[in-house]
Enzyme design. Structure first.
Site, short mmCIF file in Angstrom:
data_model
loop_
_atom_site.label_atom_id
_atom_site.label_comp_id
_atom_site.label_asym_id
_atom_site.label_seq_id
_atom_site.Cartn_x
_atom_site.Cartn_y
_atom_site.Cartn_z
N TRP A 1 0.86 -1.19 0.00
CA TRP A 1 0.00 0.00 0.00
C TRP A 1 0.89 1.24 0.00
CZ3 TRP A 1 -4.72 -1.59 -1.00
CH2 TRP A 1 -5.74 -0.61 -1.08
N ASP A 2 0.25 2.41 0.02
CA ASP A 2 1.13 3.59 -0.05
C ASP A 2 1.83 3.86 1.28
OD1 ASP A 2 -1.11 4.65 1.17
OD2 ASP A 2 -1.44 6.24 -0.30
N TRP A 3 1.55 3.07 2.30
CA TRP A 3 2.27 3.16 3.57
C TRP A 3 2.84 1.82 4.02
CZ3 TRP A 3 -0.80 -0.48 5.29
CH2 TRP A 3 -2.17 -0.42 4.99
N ASN B 1 -13.83 1.04 1.07
CA ASN B 1 -13.06 2.28 1.12
C ASN B 1 -12.82 2.81 -0.29
OD1 ASN B 1 -10.99 4.23 2.37
ND2 ASN B 1 -9.78 3.16 0.81
N GLU B 2 -13.45 3.93 -0.59
CA GLU B 2 -13.15 4.73 -1.78
C GLU B 2 -13.47 4.07 -3.12
OE1 GLU B 2 -9.15 6.22 -1.34
OE2 GLU B 2 -9.76 7.65 0.20
N GLU C 1 -11.50 11.02 6.52
CA GLU C 1 -10.08 10.82 6.22
C GLU C 1 -9.47 12.13 5.81
OE1 GLU C 1 -8.48 8.07 3.42
OE2 GLU C 1 -9.70 6.41 4.11
C1 BMA Z 1 -6.75 7.19 1.65
C2 BMA Z 1 -6.85 5.81 2.25
C3 BMA Z 1 -5.72 4.92 1.90
C4 BMA Z 1 -4.45 5.64 1.72
C5 BMA Z 1 -4.52 7.05 2.21
C6 BMA Z 1 -3.28 7.84 1.98
O1 BMA Z 1 -7.39 7.39 0.50
O2 BMA Z 1 -8.07 5.24 2.05
O3 BMA Z 1 -6.05 4.20 0.75
O4 BMA Z 1 -3.44 4.96 2.33
O5 BMA Z 1 -5.54 7.70 1.55
O6 BMA Z 1 -2.99 7.97 0.62
#
Ligand code: BMA
Length: 986
Positions: free
Chosen positions: A194-196, A480-481, A577
């Protein structure tokens, strides 16, 4: 009131029901070998292949060491077989049904017992599998052999991608260093990177395995709904708790007969237990072999305390012992018992019309509106076995306590991770942390083949039944998204939009129906972000703008605009978020094994840990706006400075954004079109925790250490707070905000003090006191002024507004007449620290460290048994003062703060005398008090002279903090050696 600490739902088996654990803790051992048997090692169940290979020294180091996320990837490309032998005791009486139950298998597996295949291609790690073994099982001394053959997850999805080419995206971006097609397998989505986080596509039996035999039916799950009835007895309201016992029979359409019972313990005996019983006359189960039995109990509000979210009241839990005893003629009696904790509470999502087009979006808890404050939860480790109740307790507890301590009342368990362990939700119940539970789908399209939908249906049904009884679990969400991804064409679905929408509707309508079938009347959102009820009832599952500010929740990220400017943030109903990246501490980074050549954001080591494309550059742009960048970021020292600056930037940006949302509760603005902006009732920042040591949006590092932003959260989530707002056109507004429960109807009388400081002086140069009142769940504008006029009147120096702005900063204190209430101070820097005129490098030192003692604060004691006092001294204003303790697990009572002297401090008294003397010397006719009235600068003397005179009288001032820590007390001199302090100009 009796408070029960039964934290794990127990399942008890009685009489004819028999049970044999097949975990590795019991007799018999598991082994695991790869395809060509070149590797064969002993294994742990529950567990996973990476852990097993590390224990066997096939993998040399920790999974997070250096580039092991990629170096160990071969593991995910092999097939692994777990195998164990076991014998069934000779007194085992085989019942109608004999089954091996896998409570969690990760992921695609064929299973055989004694050479007979009992399951093929099981492919959902979130599902419990019950596999019949009657007729295959050997009894007495004869050994049984159980084999679980895992297909490589990454190869499996490669093959599936040929069958399901439409299911996009194919791959994660290259910067993730991950694997493709995670959406084609029901496995932790972030396990492919993932991005983290890193990719560790594991294989393994990650939950318990057991052999069970019974004749009729067992109690599998208990769900419970608590509600207020309209009845009163002696003026006390009556509450109803409706329990649903989910029975699992030996076969589809089997007939079940027996006695169901609920014993609800609400207090000490006698009369402390309410019992409900239902005789189940012979009844046929459905085609899944399931039968639901409902038992309702009523209890007077006189006898119970309600369950409240953190900060709104106590979290009283009552133990319910729920049982089913089968009495079907012809079979011996058998009974199953489950213990669950029940909290009496009601929760609704209030979505009522506001403005021309728009709905509110807020939780009503026990009838009253609430502001949801918190964050988003990601898996705290990439290996699922490390997060389970077996291995993950310490880590889970530490993280949730750290959330509770900063006032978090809600966490969103994000859809790219896992449904967490029972232990996690038990803790959430005890700590009052509400859970917004996503289903495990994130940032992707998904297959809609029947087999996939069936598997998801089972997953959702089982997970809702497992989690529903927790009073903390309040919202279910589909994904999610994914809605935003579809509407905004993230993955090229635009050319075939309507057919993708059909697929989307198929999957999430099914999930919606399943959730509401299991948990009637609960809150279900199709996606996050979404327009909530407008999506569900009006537009269909994909809204025109899933990020609408007038409906539902919003995810907001803007890395290029100035994060310290409150005007950039959307006036939305609920921000679920938002966030900013920072680097974790040097101590945490060092545990990932960088050598001296690795330090630097352009070095391969740190480039590969940054999965978010452009992440370092975005952080640097933000830093440069407000502070000075270190000259070099390609050394250990340079990195250490950068770590600090990224944490300051994250803390300031999150503070600015969260306060904007909190003020949004009180700020309602009507647009020309008649829409209402604002009415914000939720702020969940991204993200609470980290999965490994890398730059990310987390406020808690891997290992649990608090970043600066986590200390700031304790302030921006405070129930009672003062929040200054510097608006466009330089209007200064000051809000007083409360998120206390509306039950706590007490009106608090308070005084707001606004203090003006010169950067060159740690003592205030002007102060103003405003009386106000703070109601529960309330926001009020207590002050407003034109900033330029105000600064001039306050003695800030400068001929134009720019120089005025950079000469002063403001501190806001809020004090209550009732000393039981308090609120943290707040500050407004007005201008960027890099422009702060007169701010000099202060000499900030740790002047003393006291002897450790047992922590007195009861709320903190369980997390940090030990405390020590720390004194810091300074000779001037210091910004973002940052204390660190190496090798000691703990945290400080405050950190990252703006260091000024207390006005009662001697230094300020001395200052004051100096000023008074000056005032007199200047020969003016004012008396001393008038000399310091706002707007009255000292006649005949320039402010420079005044400041110089004051500065020359400045000596040291001291600030006292507490250090809380977890492990056995060390003495103060050893503790002292672990502590360092830094601040912005160092
Ligand atoms: C959001 C989350 C993750 C992601 C974060 C940071 O959109 O739902 O998918 O890690 O942003 O980019």
């Amino acid at each position: 009131m009796i408070f029960y600490y039964v934290i794990i739902a127990l399942i008890g088996y009685g009489k004819a029901l028999q049970y044999l654990s097949l975990n590795s803790d019991d007799e018999g051992i598991w082994v695991v070998y790869n395809s060509n048997k070149s590797i064969s090692v002993s294994a742990k169940v529950p567990g996973g292949i990476y852990s097993d290979l590390i224990s066997a020294h096939i993998l040399g180091e920790d999974v997070y060491y250096k580039s092991n996320d990629e170096d160990y990837r071969w593991v995910a490309y092999d097939n692994w077989t777990y195998q164990r032998n076991f014998t069934v005791p000779s007194d085992w009486i085989s019942g109608n049904k004999e089954a091996v139950i896998f409570h969690g298998i990760d992921t695609v597996a064929d299973i055989s017992l004694n050479g007979v295949q009992i399951a093929s291609e099981l492919d959902n790690m979130f599902v419990r599998h019950v596999l019949n073994v009657k007729g295959i099982l050997q009894y007495g001394g004869s050994p049984n052999q159980l084999q679980v053959h895992f297909h490589s997850p990454v190869k499996t999805v490669q093959e599936r991608s040929r069958l399901w080419p439409r299911v996009v995206p194919d791959c994660v971006p290259n910067s993730y260093h991950g694997e493709c097609h995670a959406n084609l397998i029901r496995k932790t989505q972030s396990s492919f990177a993932w991005d983290w986080g890193p990719a560790f596509p594991s294989s393994g039996i990650w939950q318990n395995v057991e052999l069970v035999t019974y004749n009729v039916a067992i109690l599998r799950d208990v769900t419970v709904r608590t509600e207020k009835t309209g009845h009163y007895v002696n003026n006390w309201r009556i509450w109803r708790a409706t329990f649903v016992l989910h029975l699992e029979a030996v076969a589809p359409n089997a007939t079940v007969e027996g006695i169901s019972q609920v014993d609800l313990h609400i207090g000490a005996a006698p009369g402390g237990m309410i019992m409900g019983k239902k005789i189940v006359t012979p009844t046929a189960t459905n085609e899944d072999g399931e039968l639901q039995v409902e038992i309702s109990l009523e209890v007077s509000e006189r006898l119970i305390s309600l369950w409240w979210p953190n900060g709104m009241g106590s979290q009283t839990l009552y133990q319910a012992i729920v049982s089913f005893r089968s009495t079907t003629p012809g079979f011996p009696e058998e009974s199953t018992v489950k213990n669950i904790n029940v909290g009496f509470r009601t929760v609704e999502l209030d979505e009522t019309q506001v403005g021309k087009n728009g709905l509110t979006f807020l939780l009503r808890f026990n009838g009253g509106a609430m502001f949801s404050k918190g964050s988003n939860w990601i898996p705290p480790h990439a290996l699922p076995e490390m997060t389970s109740a077996v291995n993950g307790k310490e880590m889970t507890r530490d993280l949730l306590l750290s959330a509770r301590e900063v006032g978090v009342n809600m966490l969103r368990v994000w859809g790219g991770g896992n449904y967490e362990s029972d232990y996690f939700y038990d803790l959430a119940d005890q700590m009052g942390i509400l859970i917004w539970q996503d289903m495990m789908f994130a940032c992707s399209m998904y297959p809609t083949e029947i087999s996939f939908l069936d598997s998801v249906h089972l997953e959702v049904k089982q997970q809702v039944r497992r989690l529903q009884h927790h009073p903390s679990v309040v919202i279910w969400a589909g994904n999610n998204e994914n809605e935003a991804a579809l509407r905004q064409n993230w993955y090229g679905t635009g050319t075939n939009f309507s057919s993708y929408v059909d697929d989307y509707a198929l999957l999430y309508n099914m999930i919606n129906t399943t959730v509401l079938g299991e948990d009637p009347g609960s809150i279900f959102l199709f996606s996050s972000p979404s327009n909530g009820a407008a999506t569900r009832d009006v537009t269909g599952p994909v809204a025109d703008d899933p990020q609408s500010r007038y409906y539902g929740d919003v995810h907001y990220y803007n890395y290029l605009a100035d994060g310290w400017n409150p005007s950039i943030y959307p006036q939305c109903r609920f921000a679920s978020e938002y966030g900013f990246q920072s680097l974790p501490s040097m101590e945490t980074l060092k545990t990932s094994g960088p050598t001296s050549d690795d330090w630097g954001i352009n070095k391969d080591f740190f480039k590969r840990r940054q999965h978010h494309t452009g992440g370092y550059q975005e952080m640097i742009i933000q830093i440069q706006r407000h502070m000075k960048m270190p000259h070099d970021t390609e050394s250990e020292e340079g990195m250490s400075k950068l770590v600090y600056l990224t944490q300051v930037n994250q803390a300031m940006s999150l503070k600015t954004e969260t306060e904007a949302y909190r003020r949004g509760m009180a700020v309602l603005e009507e647009t020309d079109g008649g829409e209402i902006l604002g009415a914000t009732m939720g702020a969940l920042y991204w993200q609470l925790d980290d999965i490994w040591q890398a730059p990310s949006w987390a406020t808690l590092e891997y290992g649990g250490r608090w970043k600066m932003a986590h200390y700031y959260a304790a302030k921006f989530f405070s129930n009672l707070m003062v929040s200054p707002w510097l608006m466009a056109y330089n209007e200064l507004k000051v809000y007083l905000l409360s998120t206390r429960s509306t039950e706590q109807s007490k009106v608090l009388d308070c005084q707001l003090t606004i203090k003006v400081y010169h950067w060159s002086d740690p003592c205030s140069v002007n102060r103003q006191i405003i009386d106000s009142q703070l109601l529960p769940l309330y926001g009020v504008q207590a002050f407003n002024a034109d900033l330029e006029t105000y600064l001039k009147a306050s003695g800030c120096s400068g001929s134009d507004f720019n120089s005025l702005k950079s000469s002063c900063f403001l501190i806001f204190d809020l004090k209550f007449n009732d000393s039981a209430y308090e609120s943290p101070s707040n500050f407004l820097l007005i201008d960027s620290p890099k422009n702060a005129a007169g701010l000099k490098k202060a000499n900030v030192t740790i002047s003393s460290v006291g002897e450790p003692y047992s922590t007195l604060d009861a709320a903190l004691k369980e997390h940090y048994p030990f405390s020590a006092q720390i004194n810091i001294s300074s000779d001037g204003v210091a910004l973002f003062v940052w204390l660190e303790a190496d090798r000691v697990k703990g945290r400080f009572s405050d950190n990252g703060f703006l260091l000024i002297a207390d006005d009662d401090d001697q230094i300020c008294q001395r200052n004051k005398s100096a000023k008074e003397e000056l005032c007199n010397r200047s020969g003016n006719s004012l008396d001393h008090a008038e000399c310091f009235e706002p707007g009255n600068s000292i006649p005949n003397l320039s402010s420079e002279t005044t400041n110089q005179h004051i500065a020359s009288s400045v000596k040291l001032f001291t600030h006292t903090l507490t250090f809380y820590f977890r492990e056995k007390p060390v003495n103060s001199s050893i503790l002292r050696q672990t502590l360092t302090v830094t601040h912005l100009l160092e």
